[in-house]
Design an enzyme around this catalytic site. Structure first.
Site, PDB file in Angstrom:
ATOM      1  CD  GLU A 100      -2.769   1.544   0.466  1.00 34.08           C
ATOM      2  OE1 GLU A 100      -2.420   1.562  -0.725  1.00 34.08           O
ATOM      3  OE2 GLU A 100      -3.919   1.850   0.840  1.00 34.08           O
ATOM      4  CG  ASP A 101      -0.915   4.810  -1.517  1.00 31.91           C
ATOM      5  OD1 ASP A 101      -1.597   4.217  -0.660  1.00 31.91           O
ATOM      6  OD2 ASP A 101      -1.416   5.624  -2.315  1.00 31.91           O
ATOM      7  CG  ASP A 104      -5.285   9.170   6.283  1.00 31.93           C
ATOM      8  OD1 ASP A 104      -4.506   9.882   6.920  1.00 31.93           O
ATOM      9  OD2 ASP A 104      -6.415   9.562   5.934  1.00 31.93           O
ATOM     10  CG  PHE A 153      -3.580  15.420   1.367  1.00 26.32           C
ATOM     11  CD1 PHE A 153      -4.514  14.469   1.777  1.00 26.32           C
ATOM     12  CD2 PHE A 153      -3.297  15.541   0.010  1.00 26.32           C
ATOM     13  CE1 PHE A 153      -5.151  13.651   0.849  1.00 26.32           C
ATOM     14  CE2 PHE A 153      -3.934  14.729  -0.921  1.00 26.32           C
ATOM     15  CZ  PHE A 153      -4.862  13.789  -0.500  1.00 26.32           C
ATOM     16  NE  ARG A 166      -2.816   8.494  -9.517  1.00 28.40           N
ATOM     17  CZ  ARG A 166      -3.433   7.972  -8.451  1.00 28.40           C
ATOM     18  NH1 ARG A 166      -2.726   7.437  -7.477  1.00 28.40           N
ATOM     19  NH2 ARG A 166      -4.741   7.984  -8.361  1.00 28.40           N
TER      20      ARG A 166
END
Ligand code: IMP
Ligand code: MG
Length: 177
Positions: A100-101, A104, A153, A166
């Site tokens: 996963e990136d 959160d 963020f 991206r």
């Protein structure tokens, strides 16, 4: 569209590459003796991370993908996570690493982990490039984490804001102007 913003670099491309080298060693140890590791990336944010990670992995690997519903185009988690695209290959009894990136609230990775675990894989581990522990809403922690970051963020290195940024080679934080 979004309000105007600038991006301040948080983690350089060089630091990411160095961390990935170390993570690859940890993965190799965690899956010692595997005949073939199934590396499952979460679309779309993990695509650059998974590409760099598998090239550092000195193990036989297979690559597959899952897509889960995400933020839509905003900054808020949807919390109700749905699986939009399943893996192509069977994983029963096989070693699996979910990639996963960023974790959160934790809803996405927790849900995907349970979805994969229900298929009775062999060894199952999760890795996230970034972790924002301050934002956690469910009790879930990835087995391996690249960097812990503050509640900001971020974009770049595969991670987007409203589908943009991206392609940045580094991780940067979004600052509205
Ligand atoms: P969670 O379900 O709240 O843990 O959210 C996980 C997903 O939200 C990640 O896969 C990302 O796609 C997205 N996300 C979380 N934080 C950020 C961020 O800072 N920038 C961009 N996307 C993020
Ligand atoms: Mg994502």
């Amino acid at each position: 569209m979004s309000q105007p913003y600038v991006i301040d670099q948080m983690i350089s491309a060089k630091s990411i590459a160095a961390r990935i080298e170390a993570l690859a060693h940890e993965i190799r140890e965690a899956f010692e003796g595997t005949d073939q590791l199934v590396v499952v990336g979460l679309l779309r944010g993990s695509f650059i991370f998974i590409a760099d990670l598998v090239r550092e992995l000195d193990l036989p690997v297979e690559v597959d993908f899952i897509e889960a519903s995400s933020y839509g185009d905003g900054m808020e988690s949807s919390r109700e996570v749905r699986i939009l695209k399943d893996m192509r290959g069977a994983i029963e009894g096989r070693d699996v690493l979910i990639v996963e990136d960023i974790v959160d609230t934790g809803h996405t990775l927790a849900r995907v982990h349970d979805f994969v675990a229900a298929r009775n894989p062999g060894r199952l581990k999760t890795i996230a490039l970034l972790d924002k522990p301050a934002r956690r809403e469910v009790d879930f922690r990835a087995d391996l984490i690249g960097f812990e970051i503050p509640d900001e963020f971020v974009v770049g290195y595969g991670i987007d804001y409203a589908q943009r940024d991206r392609n940045l080679p580094f991780i940067g934080k979004v600052r509205f102007t």
